[in-house]
Write a protein that holds these residues in place. Structure first.
Motif, PDB file in Angstrom:
ATOM      1  N   GLN A  10       0.744  -1.329   0.069  1.00 40.92           N
ATOM      2  CA  GLN A  10      -0.045   0.023  -0.048  1.00 40.92           C
ATOM      3  C   GLN A  10       0.838   1.255   0.013  1.00 40.92           C
ATOM      4  O   GLN A  10       0.660   2.316  -0.754  1.00 40.92           O
ATOM      5  CB  GLN A  10      -0.881   0.110   1.341  1.00 40.92           C
ATOM      6  N   GLU A  11       1.949   1.335   0.577  1.00 40.48           N
ATOM      7  CA  GLU A  11       2.613   2.475   1.121  1.00 40.48           C
ATOM      8  C   GLU A  11       3.743   2.531  -0.228  1.00 40.48           C
ATOM      9  O   GLU A  11       4.123   3.660  -0.442  1.00 40.48           O
ATOM     10  CB  GLU A  11       3.450   2.372   2.358  1.00 40.48           C
ATOM     11  N   GLN A  16      -3.817   4.826  -2.189  1.00 36.29           N
ATOM     12  CA  GLN A  16      -3.776   4.865  -1.196  1.00 36.29           C
ATOM     13  C   GLN A  16      -4.894   5.274  -0.106  1.00 36.29           C
ATOM     14  O   GLN A  16      -5.568   4.572   0.612  1.00 36.29           O
ATOM     15  CB  GLN A  16      -2.499   5.323  -0.336  1.00 36.29           C
ATOM     16  N   SER A  17      -5.500   6.507  -0.562  1.00 34.02           N
ATOM     17  CA  SER A  17      -6.598   7.091  -0.026  1.00 34.02           C
ATOM     18  C   SER A  17      -7.823   6.319  -0.331  1.00 34.02           C
ATOM     19  O   SER A  17      -8.510   6.117   0.595  1.00 34.02           O
ATOM     20  CB  SER A  17      -6.650   8.400  -0.643  1.00 34.02           C
ATOM     21  N   SER A  72      -7.924   3.346   2.046  1.00 32.87           N
ATOM     22  CA  SER A  72      -8.086   3.775   3.534  1.00 32.87           C
ATOM     23  C   SER A  72      -9.545   3.942   3.728  1.00 32.87           C
ATOM     24  O   SER A  72      -9.991   3.573   4.611  1.00 32.87           O
ATOM     25  CB  SER A  72      -7.184   4.978   3.811  1.00 32.87           C
ATOM     26  N   GLU A  73     -10.178   4.624   2.915  1.00 33.11           N
ATOM     27  CA  GLU A  73     -11.682   4.956   2.824  1.00 33.11           C
ATOM     28  C   GLU A  73     -12.035   3.632   2.689  1.00 33.11           C
ATOM     29  O   GLU A  73     -13.084   3.302   3.482  1.00 33.11           O
ATOM     30  CB  GLU A  73     -12.148   6.009   1.876  1.00 33.11           C
ATOM     31  N   GLU A  82     -12.114   1.813   6.151  1.00 33.42           N
ATOM     32  CA  GLU A  82     -12.843   2.517   7.294  1.00 33.42           C
ATOM     33  C   GLU A  82     -14.415   2.156   6.803  1.00 33.42           C
ATOM     34  O   GLU A  82     -15.180   1.806   7.977  1.00 33.42           O
ATOM     35  CB  GLU A  82     -12.668   3.942   7.036  1.00 33.42           C
TER      36      GLU A  82
END
Length: 138
Positions: free
Chosen positions: A91-92, A100-101, A104-105, A108
């Protein structure tokens, strides 16, 4: 240049076996072997594979007398798929900021949905317990 038959004959001699024993071991008729010798036919693909495996030689060598490419070229072999740890860490290092954003969303959102589902399940159990207590009191 040697023929396929001549290479097979060489392997038989090198192994110190008779042609008859070779034919028996690989279930080849002596007539077929004679046809190979006279150039009337050649072994089938399946039989060539069996012969190569039996003598532990490459098909390249058996068919055309050339060593296999493996002996000539050494390639660096890597896994086609990432290892488990690298999958978790990619991912990084390999994704754009936008990707990546998004991930992450999504993570969540998945956590939110799971927590909501577990709350709904708890509420449902609670309501069922209340309902059964009410039914018993009637």
């Amino acid at each position: 240049m040697q023929s396929i038959y001549e290479r097979i004959e060489h392997l038989i001699a090198e192994r110190g076996m008779t042609k008859k024993a070779f034919c028996q071991q690989l279930k080849i008729s002596t007539g077929n072997l004679g046809d190979w010798k006279r150039g009337k036919s050649i072994p089938s693909t399946n039989k060539l594979i069996e012969i190569a495996a039996f003598f532990d030689v490459s098909l390249d060598w058996l068919m055309i007398g050339r060593p296999s490419k493996e002996a000539m070229v050494r390639e660096k072999r890597e896994d086609y798929f990432f290892g488990v740890l690298r999958q978790l860490d990619c991912q990084e290092s390999e994704l754009s900021t936008e990707e990546q954003s998004f991930i992450s969303e999504y993570i969540e959102f998945t956590r939110y949905r799971k927590s909501k589902e577990s709350r709904n399940a708890a509420d449902f159990r609670y309501k069922e317990e209340d309902k059964s207590e009410t039914d018993e009191s009637i």
